[in-house]
Design a protein around this motif. Structure first.
Motif, PDB file in Angstrom:
ATOM      1  N   SER A   1       6.580 -13.378  -5.588  1.00 32.33           N
ATOM      2  CA  SER A   1       6.311 -13.559  -7.016  1.00 32.33           C
ATOM      3  C   SER A   1       5.921 -15.005  -7.298  1.00 32.33           C
ATOM      4  CB  SER A   1       7.558 -13.188  -7.818  1.00 32.33           C
ATOM      5  OG  SER A   1       7.303 -13.286  -9.191  1.00 32.33           O
TER       6      SER A   1
ATOM      7  N   TYR B   1       6.813  -6.651  -9.577  1.00 36.89           N
ATOM      8  CA  TYR B   1       7.074  -6.213  -8.209  1.00 36.89           C
ATOM      9  C   TYR B   1       8.263  -5.272  -8.301  1.00 36.89           C
ATOM     10  CZ  TYR B   1       4.082 -10.089  -6.952  1.00 36.89           C
ATOM     11  OH  TYR B   1       3.017 -10.951  -6.849  1.00 36.89           O
TER      12      TYR B   1
ATOM     13  N   THR C   1       3.364  -3.020  -6.490  1.00 38.73           N
ATOM     14  CA  THR C   1       2.852  -4.066  -7.361  1.00 38.73           C
ATOM     15  C   THR C   1       2.118  -3.394  -8.512  1.00 38.73           C
ATOM     16  OG1 THR C   1       2.556  -5.459  -5.417  1.00 38.73           O
ATOM     17  CG2 THR C   1       1.446  -6.146  -7.407  1.00 38.73           C
TER      18      THR C   1
END
Length: 181
Positions: free
Chosen positions: A94, A102, A137
């Motif tokens: 991230s 995520y 994602t």
């Protein structure tokens, strides 16, 4: 579960969540039936940095470009920061202001040994390489619980039960300044 259910051990300090993770994840695992739908990142109609994804109402069907997974989950953890706490490196990939969720998923079919390996690597971020952990994602998601043994929390605080959904802006503006004087 580890944060909310371990309140009875608050007197132990930060280690309470580690103890509860072993209790809930390894010794007495809990599974949650749910439908997880998501808009894969990069799937928006406009690449503008300020694009806002319009979410349908919770009672409306999702657009056709969303994907859905329905299964029994042991872990469902949505992240948009690198750390969940000072010693939990939840999401090493991230980046600040990346406009991405995520979602860390462990299905209930994953063995206790694999779960233990993930728990032991949470501090370093090594869990993301563990077999059995899936990372999705996305730019937006909807989570619909299909069992009664679940609840939602946001940053360790209990929120309303039931279906939830969220989206991110692709970018945010930060303002910094200096006061002369």
């Amino acid at each position: 579960d580890c944060d909310l259910e371990s309140e009875c051990l608050r007197w132990l300090g930060a280690v309470r969540t580690d103890i509860w993770a072993v209790y809930r994840g390894i010794l007495f695992p809990k599974k949650y039936r749910a439908r997880f739908s998501y808009l894969p990142s990069g799937n928006t109609n406009n690449d503008s940095v300020s694009t806002k994804i319009e979410l349908p109402q919770l009672n409306e069907p999702l657009p056709k470009d969303w994907l859905t997974i329905e299964d029994d989950f042991s872990v469902f953890w949505v992240c948009n920061t690198t750390h969940a706490s000072y010693n939990v490196f939840t999401c090493p990939m991230s980046k600040m202001n990346d406009g991405v969720f995520y979602v860390l998923i462990v299905r209930s079919s994953v063995s206790r040994l694999r779960l233990l390996q993930m728990l032991l690597k949470l501090e370093t971020g090594g869990h993301i390489e563990c077999e059995g952990l899936e990372i999705v994602t996305c730019s937006a998601y909807r989570l619909e619980p299909l069992s009664d043994n679940t609840y939602n929390d946001l940053d360790g605080e209990l929120i309303e039960r039931g279906t939830i959904q969220a989206s991110l802006f692709n970018s945010a503006n930060f303002f910094c300044g200096k006061v002369d004087g």
